[in-house]
Enzyme design. Sequence first.
Site, PDB file in Angstrom:
ATOM      1  N   HIS A  15       0.843  -1.194   0.000  1.00 14.57           N
ATOM      2  CA  HIS A  15       0.000   0.000   0.000  1.00 14.57           C
ATOM      3  C   HIS A  15       0.879   1.244   0.000  1.00 14.57           C
ATOM      4  CE1 HIS A  15      -3.214   2.821   1.043  1.00 14.57           C
ATOM      5  NE2 HIS A  15      -4.041   1.882   0.644  1.00 14.57           N
ATOM      6  N   HIS A  16       0.494   2.227  -0.817  1.00 14.10           N
ATOM      7  CA  HIS A  16       1.334   3.410  -1.002  1.00 14.10           C
ATOM      8  C   HIS A  16       1.453   4.243   0.266  1.00 14.10           C
ATOM      9  CE1 HIS A  16       3.685   6.075  -3.356  1.00 14.10           C
ATOM     10  NE2 HIS A  16       3.129   5.799  -4.507  1.00 14.10           N
ATOM     11  N   SER A  17       0.558   4.054   1.224  1.00 12.54           N
ATOM     12  CA  SER A  17       0.663   4.806   2.476  1.00 12.54           C
ATOM     13  C   SER A  17       1.872   4.376   3.294  1.00 12.54           C
ATOM     14  CB  SER A  17      -0.611   4.634   3.308  1.00 12.54           C
ATOM     15  OG  SER A  17      -0.817   3.264   3.626  1.00 12.54           O
TER      16      SER A  17
END
Length: 368
Positions: free
Chosen positions: A156-158
């Site tokens: 996930h890019h977070s």
Amino acid sequence: MRALKHVQTRPEAQKLGLQGRDGEDGQPLSPMAQFFNEPGSNVYIVASMGFRTKLQPDILKPVLMHIFVKQPRFSRLQVENKETGELKWFPTDVDLEKHVIVPDLDPNMDGADQFVEDYLSSLSKTNMVNSKPQWEVHLLNVKTSDAEAVAIYRIHHSIADGMSLVSLILAHSRQVSNPSASPTLPAAMNKKSSYRKLGGFLSVLYVLWNTLVAVFMFVLTALFLKDTQTPLKGPPGVELRPRRIVRRTINLQDIKLVKNALDCTINDVMLGVTQAGLSRYLNRRYGELQNNTGVTLEQNTKKNYLPKNIRLRAAFFFNLRSCTEINAVPDAMKEGKKTGRFGNKIGYVILPFNIGIQDDPLDYIRQG
């Protein structure tokens, strides 16, 4: 909306002295990480890596555990506060069996390249469950046209941006000739850019002018400036449709040959290749529409069917860290310097493509 979860402290992290060392336990996600969790912007990084030998999961799993446990975000949940809707980082147990997926496959299957593309596409259509840290590694022991096995990362890019993830993998890689040594990358040549030669004052004016133009164009885009309606532009809601991922392997030496000949960067060459591909694709599509035959035009592709002044733009992301050399980031990460901090340190610009048919293919790069 995410449901508030029961948080279980990870005993292993306490023993290793890792829990809380970055001060993120119980802290809210950064604005960029929060953005990547929005319903319309739920973004994952999906990347594939080919290997020359078959993958051995029993050997790789402890290695992956060692790599990811070094960065606390890989052992943290993103827990939502029901009252405020704010997401915060909280440590949890990591069950490696839920993060490393090894499907039972025929290693010599027919159409392995197509299978890998379909597998990648399927990962872009689903979300990971929120009850575990948001990362997975898929080990595919299938022989493709350019590898004996493929590993696919979905993160996930977070958690982090591309620079952080590539640096993390690089920091835990070793040389084949010397297993105790980390890989080395060529040092960047200290070339002076054309505008730097004009002097420090003029270079500052150059940057300020481009910044003002970029901000002005961004505001116009938000208000009314739209891209031209082309066969590439889909209707509202197209971003929610299933995606198709196609892989192509290119020779890096060929890219470097062009880069050196034109005294530019690899990014410049790749941008030129993209502009050339989009231009030729749109020219063929417009040719099909004008001829109204429904048959793909393979011949006479040099004839220009493109409308004039096509406006076609894309968002380009770039690194905001003060350290831009990727081989220096792993050392900074090990030493705990701010330049090596894990996470999302990125910005973006809206860059227009030059769409047109060029007689000289290198003109696509020169116009970039």
